[in-house]
Design a protein around this motif. Structure first.
Motif, PDB file in Angstrom:
ATOM      1  N   TYR A 170      12.787 -23.845 149.829  1.00  0.00           N
ATOM      2  CA  TYR A 170      13.000 -23.753 148.382  1.00  0.00           C
ATOM      3  C   TYR A 170      12.947 -25.182 147.856  1.00  0.00           C
ATOM      4  O   TYR A 170      13.756 -26.021 148.297  1.00  0.00           O
ATOM      5  N   GLU A 196      21.021 -13.787 162.922  1.00  0.00           N
ATOM      6  CA  GLU A 196      22.240 -13.870 162.130  1.00  0.00           C
ATOM      7  C   GLU A 196      21.936 -13.988 160.646  1.00  0.00           C
ATOM      8  O   GLU A 196      20.875 -14.499 160.270  1.00  0.00           O
ATOM      9  N   SER A 197      22.892 -13.592 159.834  1.00  0.00           N
ATOM     10  CA  SER A 197      22.758 -13.731 158.392  1.00  0.00           C
ATOM     11  C   SER A 197      22.540 -15.205 158.040  1.00  0.00           C
ATOM     12  O   SER A 197      23.211 -16.085 158.591  1.00  0.00           O
ATOM     13  N   SER A 256      19.768 -16.900 158.670  1.00  0.00           N
ATOM     14  CA  SER A 256      18.884 -17.611 159.600  1.00  0.00           C
ATOM     15  C   SER A 256      17.474 -17.815 159.042  1.00  0.00           C
ATOM     16  O   SER A 256      16.647 -18.474 159.672  1.00  0.00           O
ATOM     17  N   GLY A 257      17.191 -17.240 157.877  1.00  0.00           N
ATOM     18  CA  GLY A 257      15.897 -17.487 157.232  1.00  0.00           C
ATOM     19  C   GLY A 257      14.928 -16.319 157.296  1.00  0.00           C
ATOM     20  O   GLY A 257      13.749 -16.459 156.951  1.00  0.00           O
ATOM     21  N   LYS A 258      15.412 -15.136 157.698  1.00  0.00           N
ATOM     22  CA  LYS A 258      14.521 -13.983 157.864  1.00  0.00           C
ATOM     23  C   LYS A 258      13.862 -13.596 156.538  1.00  0.00           C
ATOM     24  O   LYS A 258      12.650 -13.423 156.455  1.00  0.00           O
ATOM     25  N   SER A 259      14.691 -13.446 155.490  1.00  0.00           N
ATOM     26  CA  SER A 259      14.132 -13.021 154.197  1.00  0.00           C
ATOM     27  C   SER A 259      13.222 -14.091 153.615  1.00  0.00           C
ATOM     28  O   SER A 259      12.202 -13.776 153.003  1.00  0.00           O
ATOM     29  N   THR A 260      13.584 -15.351 153.835  1.00  0.00           N
ATOM     30  CA  THR A 260      12.744 -16.441 153.314  1.00  0.00           C
ATOM     31  C   THR A 260      11.353 -16.361 153.945  1.00  0.00           C
ATOM     32  O   THR A 260      10.339 -16.495 153.256  1.00  0.00           O
ATOM     33  N   ILE A 283      13.661 -24.404 155.010  1.00  0.00           N
ATOM     34  CA  ILE A 283      14.548 -23.406 155.625  1.00  0.00           C
ATOM     35  C   ILE A 283      13.932 -22.916 156.944  1.00  0.00           C
ATOM     36  O   ILE A 283      14.578 -22.962 157.988  1.00  0.00           O
ATOM     37  N   PHE A 313      21.350 -25.839 156.924  1.00  0.00           N
ATOM     38  CA  PHE A 313      19.958 -26.261 157.077  1.00  0.00           C
ATOM     39  C   PHE A 313      19.816 -27.785 157.008  1.00  0.00           C
ATOM     40  O   PHE A 313      18.889 -28.351 157.560  1.00  0.00           O
ATOM     41  N   GLU A 334      15.271  -5.210 155.613  1.00  0.00           N
ATOM     42  CA  GLU A 334      16.453  -4.380 155.872  1.00  0.00           C
ATOM     43  C   GLU A 334      16.380  -3.034 155.151  1.00  0.00           C
ATOM     44  O   GLU A 334      17.258  -2.708 154.347  1.00  0.00           O
TER      45      GLU A 334
HETATM   46  N1  LIG Z   1      16.582 -18.847 146.089  1.00  0.00           N
HETATM   47  C1  LIG Z   1      17.115 -19.691 146.978  1.00  0.00           C
HETATM   48  N2  LIG Z   1      17.236 -21.004 146.717  1.00  0.00           N
HETATM   49  C2  LIG Z   1      17.754 -21.875 147.618  1.00  0.00           C
HETATM   50  N3  LIG Z   1      18.190 -21.503 148.855  1.00  0.00           N
HETATM   51  C3  LIG Z   1      18.101 -20.198 149.166  1.00  0.00           C
HETATM   52  C4  LIG Z   1      17.563 -19.220 148.253  1.00  0.00           C
HETATM   53  N4  LIG Z   1      17.603 -17.999 148.868  1.00  0.00           N
HETATM   54  C5  LIG Z   1      18.143 -18.213 150.093  1.00  0.00           C
HETATM   55  N5  LIG Z   1      18.438 -19.517 150.265  1.00  0.00           N
HETATM   56  C6  LIG Z   1      19.030 -20.131 151.475  1.00  0.00           C
HETATM   57  O1  LIG Z   1      18.141 -19.981 152.551  1.00  0.00           O
HETATM   58  C7  LIG Z   1      18.859 -19.775 153.755  1.00  0.00           C
HETATM   59  C8  LIG Z   1      18.280 -18.554 154.471  1.00  0.00           C
HETATM   60  O2  LIG Z   1      18.512 -17.407 153.669  1.00  0.00           O
HETATM   61  P1  LIG Z   1      17.787 -16.009 153.977  1.00  0.00           P
HETATM   62  O3  LIG Z   1      18.186 -15.078 152.891  1.00  0.00           O
HETATM   63  O4  LIG Z   1      16.349 -16.243 154.212  1.00  0.00           O
HETATM   64  O5  LIG Z   1      18.490 -15.611 155.352  1.00  0.00           O
HETATM   65  P2  LIG Z   1      18.542 -14.185 156.066  1.00  0.00           P
HETATM   66  O6  LIG Z   1      18.411 -14.466 157.515  1.00  0.00           O
HETATM   67  O7  LIG Z   1      17.539 -13.276 155.458  1.00  0.00           O
HETATM   68  O8  LIG Z   1      20.016 -13.725 155.716  1.00  0.00           O
HETATM   69  P3  LIG Z   1      20.568 -12.230 155.487  1.00  0.00           P
HETATM   70  O9  LIG Z   1      20.434 -11.532 156.807  1.00  0.00           O
HETATM   71  O10 LIG Z   1      21.996 -12.451 155.095  1.00  0.00           O
HETATM   72  O11 LIG Z   1      19.737 -11.617 154.399  1.00  0.00           O
HETATM   73  C9  LIG Z   1      20.336 -19.606 153.373  1.00  0.00           C
HETATM   74  O12 LIG Z   1      20.988 -20.831 153.648  1.00  0.00           O
HETATM   75  C10 LIG Z   1      20.288 -19.362 151.889  1.00  0.00           C
HETATM   76  O13 LIG Z   1      21.419 -19.915 151.268  1.00  0.00           O
END
Ligand SMILES: Nc1ncnc2c1ncn2[C@@H]1O[C@H](COP(=O)(O)OP(=O)(O)OP(=O)(O)O)[C@@H](O)[C@H]1O
Length: 316
Positions: free
Chosen positions: A14, A38-39, A41-45, A19, A272, A176
């Motif tokens: 971002y 883990e929550s 960890s960057g999966k959604s990113t 990330i 991060f 998910e």
């Molecule tokens: N729009 C954003 N701007 C800045 N940082 C973000 C944004 N969205 C997510 N992040 C950060 O990116 C990192 C990874 O988040 P992400 O949602 O990708 O993780 P995840 O593994 O999908 O988590 P979860 O399982 O809880 O959904 C986190 O530290 C989060 O705070």
């Protein structure tokens, strides 16, 4: 074999914050990749980077996302929209992200179809009914005439899945898709996704926290930790012959039916900003040594169709 989707050396973040680092995986036609971790960890990113949506704030900082040989990161916004419309379907955890609760289901399906193909309403409706039937959504006419707010969460998620599939995309990205549902509806959604793969040859990249779902559905697994894919490969390899200590910890944390207690993981993942180089898991790992903290991590082959980031995996 040719890959439908190939992600290589991908850094995503971002703004200037990175990330996801050096993500690499490939998905063939009809294959299902499960991304776990883990929550945070960057999966959604990572998934958002592949979705190529304009409004997520995600930027691809380097690397390649290749779909049928075409590099998606170099497409214009218009080309990205066309790509998303024709080749890719998306399902989120909350069906409300895909469905407008205040518009009849039929209208939403017909609009989605008509935005991509020239089709009259009557033909569109019969195609939609056919798809609902294929997905075991009985009473299609009643569903089409309903508003999403009149239907259950599970039903809406199944409809969101059908809506994502109405254009018969080659790739389905699912973030998910089952975690907001109760267990029996989860099982239905899993069955439906498998059916989609079998009937249409759809490839699926799915994020889930549920290792049970991954072990039922996936052909391949990517395990993420602190923005890195730390282990990746064919499902049986990753589950039975895992060699990254984080994968082991993740598997040991699953509740069991044999009375053995799941093992929790002490400590917390790094932020991060804390992971500049070295292994982000080192401080929580029983094998963590000085070298782990400083040596650049890379996925290295540990068996056929199996890679791990842990240098201890090969005794390196
Ligand atoms: N729009 C954003 N701007 C800045 N940082 C973000 C944004 N969205 C997510 N992040 C950060 O990116 C990192 C990874 O988040 P992400 O949602 O990708 O993780 P995840 O593994 O999908 O988590 P979860 O399982 O809880 O959904 C986190 O530290 C989060 O705070």
């Amino acid at each position: 074999m040719n890959n439908l989707l190939e992600v290589s050396h991908l850094d995503v973040g971002y703004g200037k914050t990175t990330i996801v680092r050096d993500a690499r995986f490939a998905v063939q036609k009809g294959e299902i990749l499960g991304i776990v971790g883990e929550s945070g960890s960057g999966k959604s990113t990572l998934l958002k980077a592949i979705m190529q949506l304009d409004d997520t704030g995600v930027t691809v900082q380097s690397g390649r996302i290749s779909f049928q040989g075409q590099n998606l990161t170099s497409l214009s916004n218009e080309e990205k929209r066309a790509f998303r419309g024709n080749k890719m379907g998306v399902v989120f955890q909350n069906p409300g992200s895909s469905l407008n609760p205040l518009r009849r289901v039929k209208k939403q399906f017909i609009e989605t179809m008509q935005s991509h193909v020239k089709i009259d309403k009557k033909t569109a409706e019969s195609r939609i009914l056919e798809l609902l039937e294929k997905l075991n959504l009985q009473d299609g006419q009643r569903i089409l005439n309903s508003y999403p707010y009149e239907l259950s969460g599970g039903m809406n998620q199944r409809i969101a899945l059908a809506l994502a599939m109405i254009k018969e995309p080659e790739l389905l990205l699912a973030d998910e898709p089952t975690s907001a549902l109760d267990v029996t509806v989860q099982a239905q959604v899993v069955e439906e996704m498998l059916k989609l793969r079998d009937r249409f040859g759809t490839s699926i990249v799915m994020i889930t926290h549920n290792m049970g779902i991954v072990s039922k559905m996936a052909d391949k697994i990517a395990v993420m930790y602190a923005g890195r894919i730390v282990e990746y490969g064919e499902k049986a390899e990753v589950i039975k012959n895992h060699c990254h200590p984080y994968t082991r910890a993740l598997l040991e944390a699953i509740p069991r039916l044999d009375g053995k207690r799941p093992v929790g993981l002490p400590g917390r993942p790094p932020t991060f900003h804390e992971v500049k180089c070295g292994c982000g898991f080192a401080s929580r790992c029983i094998h963590g040594c000085e070298q782990c903290k400083t040596r650049e991590q890379q996925l290295i082959p540990v068996a056929e169709n199996h890679w791990s980031c842990c240098s201890h995996a090969l005794g390196v």
